[in-house]
Design a protein around this motif. Structure first.
Motif, short mmCIF file in Angstrom:
data_model
loop_
_atom_site.label_atom_id
_atom_site.label_comp_id
_atom_site.label_asym_id
_atom_site.label_seq_id
_atom_site.Cartn_x
_atom_site.Cartn_y
_atom_site.Cartn_z
N ILE A 195 -7.66 9.75 -3.22
CA ILE A 195 -8.92 9.27 -3.37
C ILE A 195 -9.41 9.23 -4.79
N ARG A 196 -9.01 10.55 -5.44
CA ARG A 196 -9.31 10.63 -6.71
C ARG A 196 -8.64 9.91 -7.92
N GLU A 197 -7.32 9.36 -7.40
CA GLU A 197 -6.30 9.13 -8.58
C GLU A 197 -6.95 7.55 -8.52
N HIS A 198 -7.42 7.01 -7.51
CA HIS A 198 -7.62 5.59 -7.32
C HIS A 198 -9.17 5.24 -7.28
N SER A 199 -10.02 6.11 -7.69
CA SER A 199 -11.34 6.17 -7.67
C SER A 199 -11.90 5.32 -6.51
N LEU A 200 -11.41 5.73 -5.39
CA LEU A 200 -11.95 4.93 -4.22
C LEU A 200 -13.54 4.90 -3.92
N ASP A 201 -13.83 4.04 -3.64
CA ASP A 201 -15.63 3.91 -3.28
C ASP A 201 -16.07 4.22 -1.91
N GLN A 202 -15.05 4.16 -0.94
CA GLN A 202 -15.32 4.53 0.49
C GLN A 202 -13.83 4.78 1.13
N ILE A 203 -14.01 5.11 2.19
CA ILE A 203 -12.78 5.31 3.09
C ILE A 203 -13.26 5.22 4.56
N THR A 204 -12.23 4.50 5.43
CA THR A 204 -12.62 4.68 6.86
C THR A 204 -11.74 5.30 7.58
N PHE A 205 -12.05 6.08 8.40
CA PHE A 205 -11.37 6.95 9.12
C PHE A 205 -11.17 6.45 10.75
N TYR A 206 -10.32 6.27 11.26
CA TYR A 206 -9.97 5.93 12.55
C TYR A 206 -9.35 6.93 13.37
N ALA A 207 -9.81 7.27 14.81
CA ALA A 207 -8.93 8.07 15.67
C ALA A 207 -8.07 7.30 16.30
N LEU A 208 -6.64 7.59 16.47
CA LEU A 208 -5.78 6.95 16.94
C LEU A 208 -6.13 6.27 18.28
N LYS A 209 -6.09 5.18 18.77
CA LYS A 209 -6.18 4.65 20.15
C LYS A 209 -4.81 4.41 20.52
N PRO A 210 -4.35 5.14 21.46
CA PRO A 210 -2.86 4.72 21.99
C PRO A 210 -2.75 3.40 22.67
N VAL A 211 -1.77 2.74 22.22
CA VAL A 211 -1.41 1.37 22.79
C VAL A 211 -0.50 1.54 23.73
N LYS A 212 -0.53 0.85 24.99
CA LYS A 212 0.66 0.77 25.98
C LYS A 212 1.87 0.15 25.42
N GLY A 213 2.93 0.57 25.29
CA GLY A 213 4.10 0.00 24.89
C GLY A 213 4.47 0.55 23.37
N THR A 214 3.62 1.52 22.80
CA THR A 214 4.10 2.17 21.46
C THR A 214 4.41 3.85 21.73
#
Length: 337
Positions: A188-207
């Motif tokens: 985040i620091r290295e690329h000076s990101l303005d925002q981030i999106t976090f997701y919680a893994l949603k398990p998908v059948k077949g993965t």
């Protein structure tokens, strides 16, 4: 990776120093089921047959624009447009960005993979920022879960995106470790990101994945990142089953909630739980997931800067959206309370 009351309180304190006491729901808008990469091991696209012709797995423009219009009317922001690699020619993607920026009244974000400088300049009038789907920051784990999306491509995207804001998407639950937090924050620091999106893994059948992360682990990543980056915009994604997690994610420092299937689950018990969590958080919000307004859709569509042919297609699509949303609308129930 376990959230504690003290960590939550510190994250909430940092949030309150620099951000308004309000929140909203932000809608991801998917353009296609096609992906020319299609081998990310957590993604549903890895479980479906990819056709040689992307046109057979992409959405009609009328459907995309109607979803955007309905989302705007309900008070949702547009998180970004996305849809896998190789979905549309550049001209068509730029046109989609143009119309959606008009609908939402601002430049939008795009999560469309790696783009060169020439492509990005085409988007410039309508797009404010680019999102890199890094998924996970650990290089060995990245090679396992998204073998055909090398990090180098996204680093080049950032280098090409001069004049654009920058963001990334990170999935909690792929097998990351505590030590990966430092890697993420360095990134985040290295690329000076303005925002981030976090997701919680949603398990998908077949993965290979069968369970998502506990909320205690998920909120830990959000809280730690809020404390490390007090001014940064943080977006947290939830599924329909995670509606009860909204409150803790807001206290952990998220500005915005995303990913909840708001249109598909409009007016559902999960949507009501979502709104209840917003109220309990004490933050103000202007969106609705339960009360469908009375709108002159014909007038809204007529005002759009698109062809008459496309307007006619949208007028055919909108009744299906309205019927489905009204079917589960709880406004009448609220009126009796």
């Amino acid at each position: 990776m376990q959230i504690t009351p003290a960590l939550l309180d510190k994250a909430a304190s940092e949030y309150n120093k620099y951000h308004p006491h309000s929140t909203t729901f932000s809608k991801c808008l998917f353009l296609s089921w096609h992906c020319s990469v299609g081998d990310c091991t957590f993604c549903y696209r890895s479980t479906i047959k990819q056709t040689e012709d992307p046109k057979k797995q992409r959405r009609r423009l009328a459907s995309i624009f109607v979803e955007g219009l309905v989302s705007k009317v309900l008070g949702y922001d547009l998180e970004f447009i996305t849809g896998g690699y190789g979905i549309y020619p550049v001209d068509e993607m730029v046109e989609i960005a143009r119309v959606l920026s008009h609908i939402f009244g601002e430049k939008i974000w795009v999560n469309l993979g790696v783009m060169n400088k020439i492509m990005l300049q085409r988007f410039k009038p309508y797009v404010q920022g680019v999102v890199a789907s890094i998924e996970t920051i650990n290089p060995d784990l990245r090679q396992q879960v998204c073998p055909s999306k090398p990090m180098s491509g996204y680093l080049q995207l950032y280098n090409n995106a001069e004049g654009f804001k920058k963001s990334c998407a990170f999935i909690v639950g792929l097998g990351e470790s505590v030590s990966d937090l430092d890697l993420l924050h360095d990134f985040i620091r290295e690329h000076s990101l303005d925002q981030i999106t976090f997701y919680a893994l949603k398990p998908v059948k077949g993965t290979p994945f069968t369970v998502g992360p506990p909320i205690e682990n998920y909120a830990w990543w959000v809280a730690k990142t809020r404390i490390a980056f007090p001014r940064m915009r943080i977006i947290a994604g939830i599924t329909g089953r995670r509606a009860n997690d909204v409150g803790i994610l807001l206290k952990a420092g998220a500005n915005v909630i995303t990913k909840f299937p708001a249109l598909r689950m409009f007016g559902s018990k999960e949507a009501m739980m979502f709104e209840e969590q917003l109220r309990r958080s004490g933050r103000s919000f202007d969106c609705t997931l339960t009360v469908f307004p009375v709108i002159d859709w014909n007038a809204l569509i007529e005002a759009l800067p698109v062809s008459m042919e496309l307007k006619s297609e949208m007028l055919e699509v909108i009744p299906r959206y309205v019927k489905r949303l009204k079917k589960t609308c709880v406004s009448s129930v609220r009126g009796q309370n």
